[in-house]
Write an enzyme that holds these catalytic residues in place. Structure first.
Site, PDB file in Angstrom:
ATOM      1  CG  HIS A   1     -37.003 -21.770 -88.639  1.00 18.31           C
ATOM      2  ND1 HIS A   1     -36.752 -22.862 -87.818  1.00 18.31           N
ATOM      3  CD2 HIS A   1     -37.472 -20.799 -87.821  1.00 18.31           C
ATOM      4  CE1 HIS A   1     -37.049 -22.564 -86.566  1.00 18.31           C
ATOM      5  NE2 HIS A   1     -37.492 -21.323 -86.540  1.00 18.31           N
TER       6      HIS A   1
ATOM      7  CE  LYS B   1     -33.126 -21.098 -85.613  1.00 19.00           C
ATOM      8  NZ  LYS B   1     -34.026 -20.192 -86.292  1.00 19.00           N
TER       9      LYS B   1
ATOM     10  CG  ASP C   1     -11.362 -18.293 -92.969  1.00 17.06           C
ATOM     11  OD1 ASP C   1     -11.779 -17.453 -93.783  1.00 17.06           O
ATOM     12  OD2 ASP C   1     -10.528 -18.039 -92.076  1.00 17.06           O
TER      13      ASP C   1
ATOM     14  CG  HIS D   1     -35.990 -21.284 -79.449  1.00 21.20           C
ATOM     15  ND1 HIS D   1     -34.997 -20.996 -80.361  1.00 21.20           N
ATOM     16  CD2 HIS D   1     -37.154 -21.187 -80.142  1.00 21.20           C
ATOM     17  CE1 HIS D   1     -35.526 -20.716 -81.534  1.00 21.20           C
ATOM     18  NE2 HIS D   1     -36.838 -20.836 -81.443  1.00 21.20           N
TER      19      HIS D   1
ATOM     20  CE  LYS E   1     -35.572 -24.439 -82.868  1.00 21.44           C
ATOM     21  NZ  LYS E   1     -36.796 -24.116 -82.238  1.00 21.44           N
TER      22      LYS E   1
ATOM     23  CG  ASP F   1     -30.246 -46.218 -77.460  1.00 22.28           C
ATOM     24  OD1 ASP F   1     -31.145 -45.843 -76.676  1.00 22.28           O
ATOM     25  OD2 ASP F   1     -30.407 -47.132 -78.290  1.00 22.28           O
TER      26      ASP F   1
END
Length: 486
Positions: free
Chosen positions: A223, A225, A230, A404, A406, A411
């Site tokens: 899952h 991404k 470089d 979508h 996350k 604080d």
């Protein structure tokens, strides 16, 4: 005794033996809460045929011996995770936050490292544009890994940039999950990239679905991404390689994501995650990448940059990595805790930690999408609303599309950003990548983005939850009860 009676007794004996075998397997399965074991035993006893079939399909977290062996071999062949990004910067972290990074270290052995910089991208289109610009400027290597990669405008832009880079001699490696990106991997676009010199790999190949059942769970997916350019730039966040319109689930669009561009030693940690996935699927050794010196800008910003650490969970690392990370973050809150997640199917410690955060006076807010692409997950999530609200947690439901993103801010100082949801699929089945960091400036930027979501997310009140019909409550609670089974 008649033949029919003998046959009946034999069938009963086989049936009872199978039930007993799978009940014992469910009871002996490691890393399971008692509630989960009880739920599986109940399913197998009450619906033996369906229950046994369900257990075979979903009862055990099994990536497959061969896949696990290849991943472990890849990790053994790479330099130790603790060595890839320089010395630990734990001494630079305020004492109250040190335990959070120690939890992160326990997952992959990536150290918290200083000298990092990051920019929060304005939206999905801007994230793709920045990624394409970095690929077009690449001189040595480009690595990308996505769970879902579509052949839409954004997906094609990235593909074309990879082809251009390969044409000028840049080593380009592209990986996509074999299930999440199955349409692309089987398309002319994938073949065109290969013909242009882009090196390709499918993560966790499905092969024959029927044979796959004997090798491991088909729904254990990559899952992540990740983009690394470089060895000096990386991207991390919730966005797949696709337009916000997200054609495969367009009726929930726009999909609202958060993506950040990082520079500094933490890039090497994301590179290590990519390399382990790549080497687990191919015979190419990427260990030499880590012999290269850290980029000069990383060394120059070691004082001015912030401390960050990659947390990459999945089948190749220890059990309960992500839930323990979330619990540690929730327990550390003193003033404010803000979370955005599309999917909320927590285990008991996470639900308890979130409630405890609000009860001790922390301004605790969690934002979900009003319309979720998974009706099952949405129902399970809403079964937890009453307890959260009674504890003082503020719940909001975003109405501007499918939220979508996350994100977690703590604080005003600490941020967690990445691909992991607060659900059992992320905890037990998916390979995920996240970055934990300590920096007031970047956290302020993420908190401002969260506020944009909050402003478009009406609050959920206890009155609204009390007004759920008995049928709806029954549905929500029944679905949530199945959480330990899945």
């Amino acid at each position: 005794m008649h033949d029919s009676a003998v046959v009946a007794w034999l069938l009963f004996a086989v049936h009872a033996s199978l039930q007993l075998v799978f009940i014992v397997r469910a009871l002996l399965r490691p890393h399971r809460e008692p509630a989960s074991r009880f739920a599986w035993v109940l399913v197998i006893v009450l619906a033996p045929v369906i229950g046994i079939l369900a257990y075979i399909l979903f009862g055990e977290v099994n990536l497959g011996r061969k896949a696990v062996a290849r991943l472990r071999a890849a990790l053994d062949a790479l330099p130790p995770a603790a060595d890839v990004a320089g010395a630990s910067a734990e001494a630079m972290i305020p004492e109250r936050w040190v335990p959070l990074f120690r939890v992160g270290y326990s997952v992959n052995h990536f150290l918290p490292v200083a000298g990092n910089r990051a920019a929060l991208l304005p939206d999905s289109a801007s994230a793709i544009a920045a990624m394409v610009a970095d690929i077009d400027a690449a001189r040595h290597s480009v690595h990308v890994l996505f769970y879902i990669w579509l052949a839409d405008e954004s997906g094609v832009k990235v593909m074309e940039a990879l082809k251009r880079a390969a044409a000028r001699g840049v080593v380009c490696r592209a990986m996509a999950d074999d299930l999440g990106s199955r349409a692309l991997i089987r398309s002319m676009h994938w073949r065109d990239m290969a013909a242009s010199g882009v090196r390709l790999a499918a993560a966790l190949p499905v092969g024959n679905p029927l044979l796959r059942l004997f090798k491991g769970r088909i729904d254990m997916r990559n899952h992540r991404k990740i983009a690394v350019i470089d060895n000096a730039i990386t991207y991390c966040g919730s966005q797949n390689c696709a337009d916000a319109a997200f054609a495969v689930k367009a009726r929930f669009a726009p999909w609202v994501d958060v993506m950040a561009r990082f520079e500094g030693p933490v890039v090497r940690q994301n590179q290590h995650l990519f390399a382990s996935n790549w080497m687990a699927q191919t015979d190419e050794d990427l260990a030499p990448l880590f012999a290269e010196p850290l980029p000069a800008q990383s060394q120059a910003t070691s004082v001015s940059g912030f401390v960050a650490q990659v947390i990459g969970s999945g089948a190749g690392v220890r059990y309960s990595a992500m839930p323990e990370t979330f619990v540690a973050l929730m327990n550390a809150a003193r003033r404010e805790l803000v979370i955005t997640t599309p999917y909320y199917v927590p285990d008991e410690p996470i639900q308890a930690a979130l409630c405890a955060s609000a009860r001790r006076g922390v301004a605790t807010t969690i934002v979900f999408p009003r319309r979720n692409d998974s009706r099952i997950v949405a129902s399970a999530s809403r079964s937890y609303y009453r307890d959260l609200l009674e504890a003082g947690v503020e719940i909001r439901e975003y109405v501007g599309g499918l939220l979508h993103a996350k994100t977690l801010t703590l604080d005003g100082e600490v941020t967690l950003i990445g691909s992991a949801n607060i659900d059992r699929r992320s905890f037990e089945l998916n390979a995920e990548n996240n970055i934990l960091l300590h920096d007031e400036t970047f956290t302020r930027a993420v908190r401002a983005r969260q506020q944009v979501f909050l402003d478009a997310a009406p609050p959920v009140t206890k009155t609204q939850v009390d007004a759920y019909s008995p049928a709806r409550q029954l549905w929500n609670n029944t679905i949530a009860m199945l959480g330990p089974v899945l």
